[in-house]
Design an enzyme around this catalytic site. Structure first.
Site, PDB file in Angstrom:
ATOM      1  N   LYS A 116       0.826  -1.208   0.000  1.00 37.62           N
ATOM      2  CA  LYS A 116       0.000   0.000   0.000  1.00 37.62           C
ATOM      3  C   LYS A 116       0.865   1.264   0.000  1.00 37.62           C
ATOM      4  CE  LYS A 116      -4.257  -1.772   2.094  1.00 37.62           C
ATOM      5  NZ  LYS A 116      -3.974  -3.185   1.955  1.00 37.62           N
TER       6      LYS A 116
ATOM      7  N   GLU B  30      -2.954   7.559   7.896  1.00 37.98           N
ATOM      8  CA  GLU B  30      -3.636   8.522   7.038  1.00 37.98           C
ATOM      9  C   GLU B  30      -4.848   9.103   7.748  1.00 37.98           C
ATOM     10  OE1 GLU B  30      -4.488   6.148   3.609  1.00 37.98           O
ATOM     11  OE2 GLU B  30      -6.364   5.378   4.430  1.00 37.98           O
TER      12      GLU B  30
ATOM     13  N   ARG C 107      -6.641  -8.054  -9.772  1.00 34.72           N
ATOM     14  CA  ARG C 107      -7.349  -9.297 -10.094  1.00 34.72           C
ATOM     15  C   ARG C 107      -8.805  -8.970 -10.383  1.00 34.72           C
ATOM     16  NH1 ARG C 107     -10.255  -9.665  -5.412  1.00 34.72           N
ATOM     17  NH2 ARG C 107      -9.232  -9.036  -3.474  1.00 34.72           N
TER      18      ARG C 107
END
Length: 706
Positions: A116, A200, A292
């Site tokens: 990430k 965050e 995916r």
């Protein structure tokens, strides 16, 4: 195009891929673990190869064994589905090294989006909007806490390599930061082998909106619009819909273009999903990219009319994208509900055991009709502790959101699943919740609407108790006379012309003229009694201490389950019935009340479906309770308390007799032997010697020989 592909997955996605490949004339090879030898996806493919034990690490995560299976069966490509090896860059590399096509993005794209933190740094360079936060490598507690202060509370600490809600903590204050960070890092290391976290800003009332992207090997990339996945529990999706309610064309284009930029930044090929978090004022920020096909892809297929698995196969074979961006259009609205074997009333904990009944509403192929069911299990299958407890995905399509919502409500009301806990009733309440109806969506909807979505248990209604009484009478062969059989007339079904007398009618007739029976049922809150009486041809029913009132009913077999035909489906056994009951006769003294529903009797458990609700009662049959036959016909033998398995004396397929020792476990410094409650066949054994089990864990699935 490929002649043959291997599907390195299981369940509904493997069935879904097999269906598309078959339509395209492509041969398919399934792989399966020991727990999946009789699974639906195995039968859906042209060939199947065993790959190891029931634990994923011993089978579906064994890249070497899967590659050997592909080479041995002559497959040209491997489709990983989602989960397992689908986002494993090393596996994608290994496929290429073995001369096999990996039906997914390039390994470098998977690797780029696998972290990430690294992905957000890359998106920042590509000018894709990011949530304010720290995504770097420094992990000292004091430094991260200082970053949190600069960002401003509340903040979200998130595992960099995580997913599925693991390694995530919301921190409201500076005082709570240190403990939350330690807990998050510990969980991230345990779940993903990587303690790295990011920090965050935590958005208030955010929506989770994702964009479906598709790219080919020729540099073309398009977006197939958005999906709203805001309705979640424990950071995991429950409901997905497309298009997102309230989305403007301008915002859709901006998010679509940002998603395409994200895909192009990593040289993406194939199907992918760029996930955004959106604020009420319309601002949106990149969250992550799933490299995916997603579980929720059917809603995109429904609104675009495209088969995304077919697109995957064509792109992987080197063909161009089937359509350009200007050729893609939104048609109507689609909603998907994930049907899980889980208990919503117990923090959505998974439920394992045998699906005694599994029936779906009428549906057709997804290219036609408004209802679609993507399922990987059938009636009679066992939900094991080894894999995700998803039973199926229920997808509806309508001209607009309200039509789709109402269709989902009807579809959920028509679904039948017994033998274990499911979230079907919860999904129905969710569809009817005022916040969902008005599209007031955000990731906190379920906890915010808790009181509506989790109403307190209520007493069993009188008409439901009447249905229960009728169901037991039918199962025992008593009830209103069959209109096809009359005394001294031909005996229905008798080829030799035998005559029917009062002994053959099984309609409650007694020599003394009166049939009387007391039935006791245990509901969620209390025990209730139904006193049934027949005098002459008149039936009466007295509920608890209420006066007796006229009682009559009609019975017939309900629809059979999905893919399953067994003797228990026939009317002769009475174990499955579609019933209509009436209390009263319409007089002033006895006003008439009526209802209809489906009844399923398994051992002493009675599941009743009426008026869009499921009611589960335990029939307190004194004979079966006295003779030790009260075990649920679903056959779940459970641990009486937490403990350790010392020995297991049986294996799947073994025939056992009542009283035979099956499992010995140690708990509270004592040994406990679990015996077979009745004769039967062992369907599955869920634990092995040395395993620790929780109280109530299902140890063995045991089916009656009959």
């Amino acid at each position: 195009m490929f002649n043959s592909i291997l599907i390195a997955n299981r369940g509904e996605i493997a069935c879904r891929i097999a269906a598309t490949a078959r339509r395209m004339g492509i041969r398919t090879v399934a792989v399966y673990s020991q727990a999946d030898a009789q699974a639906r996806h195995v039968q859906a493919c042209d060939e199947a190869v065993p790959i190891g034990g029931p634990e994923p690490k011993d089978s579906y995560l064994r890249a070497d064994v899967i590659l050997q299976a592909a080479l041995r069966t002559g497959a040209q490509a491997i489709h990983p589905g989602y989960g397992f090896l689908s986002e494993n860059a090393d596996f994608a590399h290994a496929c290429a090294d073995a001369g096999l096509v990996f039906i997914g993005p390039p390994a470098q794209a998977i690797a780029a989006m696998g972290s990430k933190s690294a992905a957000k740094a890359l998106m920042d360079q590509a000018r894709v909007p990011l949530v304010p936060g720290y995504y770097g490598e420094r992990q000292e507690a004091d430094f991260l806490q200082d970053q949190a202060r600069k960002i401003g509370y509340p903040v979200l600490i998130k595992a960099s390599a995580g997913g599925g809600g693991k390694g995530m903590r919301i921190v409201e204050s500076d005082e709570a930061f240190a403990a939350a960070l330690t807990s998050c890092q510990r969980e991230a290391a345990s779940s993903f082998g990587n303690p790295l976290v990011l920090v965050e800003r935590y958005l208030q009332k955010p929506r989770h909106i994702e964009i479906q992207v598709f790219a080919d090997t020729r540099g073309q990339c398009v977006y197939l619009f958005e999906r709203d996945c805001s309705v979640q529990r424990r950071f995991q999706k429950v409901i997905e819909e497309a298009p997102a309610p309230g989305m403007t064309p301008e915002r859709r284009a901006a998010m679509g273009q940002a998603a395409v930029a994200a895909a192009q930044a990593v040289g993406y090929v194939g199907a992918g999903t760029v996930e955004f978090i959106a604020e009420p004022d319309g601002r949106f920020y990149f969250m992550e990219m799933n490299t995916r096909l997603q579980v929720e892809h059917p809603v995109t297929e429904a609104i675009t009319g495209q088969d995304l698995v077919e697109w995957q196969l064509r792109v992987a074979a080197g063909e161009p994208l089937p359509l350009r961006q200007d050729q893609l259009h939104i048609q109507g609205h689609a909603i998907e509900a994930r049907v899980y074997a889980e208990n919503p009333d117990n923090d959505f904990l998974p439920s394992i055991g045998r699906l005694d009944v599994l029936q779906w509403p009428d549906h057709t192929a997804f290219r036609h009709g408004p209802v679609r069911v993507d399922g990987g299990v059938r009636e009679g299958d066992t939900i094991t502790p080894y894999y995700d407890p998803m039973i199926a995905k229920l997808i509806v399509h309508g001209r607009d959101r309200e039509e789709a919502r109402l269709r989902m409500l009807h579809a959920l009301a028509a679904a039948r699943a017994t033998g274990l806990q499911t979230n079907i009733d919860f999904l129905g309440r969710l569809m009817a919740d005022p916040a969902f109806v008005s599209a007031d969506l955000d990731t906190g909807l379920i906890p915010r609407e808790h009181d509506r979505l989790f109403p307190p248990a209520s007493a069993t209604p009188d008409l439901v108790l009447a249905l229960a009484a009728a169901a037991v009478l039918c199962a025992d062969g008593s009830g209103p006379a069959d209109p096809a059989a009359t005394a001294n007339g031909p005996l229905p079904g008798a080829a030799d012309g035998r005559q029917a007398g009062p002994w053959q009618l099984a309609d409650g007739w007694r020599v003394g003229g009166v049939y009387q029976r007391t039935l006791v049922f245990q509901g969620k809150l209390a025990e209730r009694t139904a006193q049934v009486q027949r005098q002459g041809t008149q039936w009466t029913l007295a509920l608890d201490d209420q006066p007796a009132q006229p009682f009559d009913w009609q019975a017939g077999p309900p629809p059979v389950g999905d893919d399953a035909l067994s003797p228990s489906h026939t009317r002769g056994t009475g174990r499955r019935q579609r019933l209509r009951v009436r209390l009263g006769n319409g007089s002033a003294e006895h006003p008439s009340q009526e209802c209809s529903g489906d009844a399923f009797l398994h051992g002493l458990r009675l599941d009743l479906y009426t008026r869009g609700q499921r009611h589960t009662l335990q029939w307190q049959d004194p004979i079966r309770l006295a003779t030790g036959q009260a075990d649920d016909a679903g056959g779940g033998l459970t641990a009486p308390m937490p403990g350790k398995i010392l020995s297991v004396a049986v294996a799947a397929g073994d025939a056992v007799t009542q009283g035979q020792p099956l499992v010995v476990m140690e708990a509270m410094k004592m040994e406990h032997t679990i015996d077979a409650p009745h004769d039967g066949i062992v369907q599955d054994v869920f634990y092995a010697e040395g395993d620790q089990v929780a109280e109530g864990a299902i140890l063995i699935a045991l089916d009656s020989e009959s």
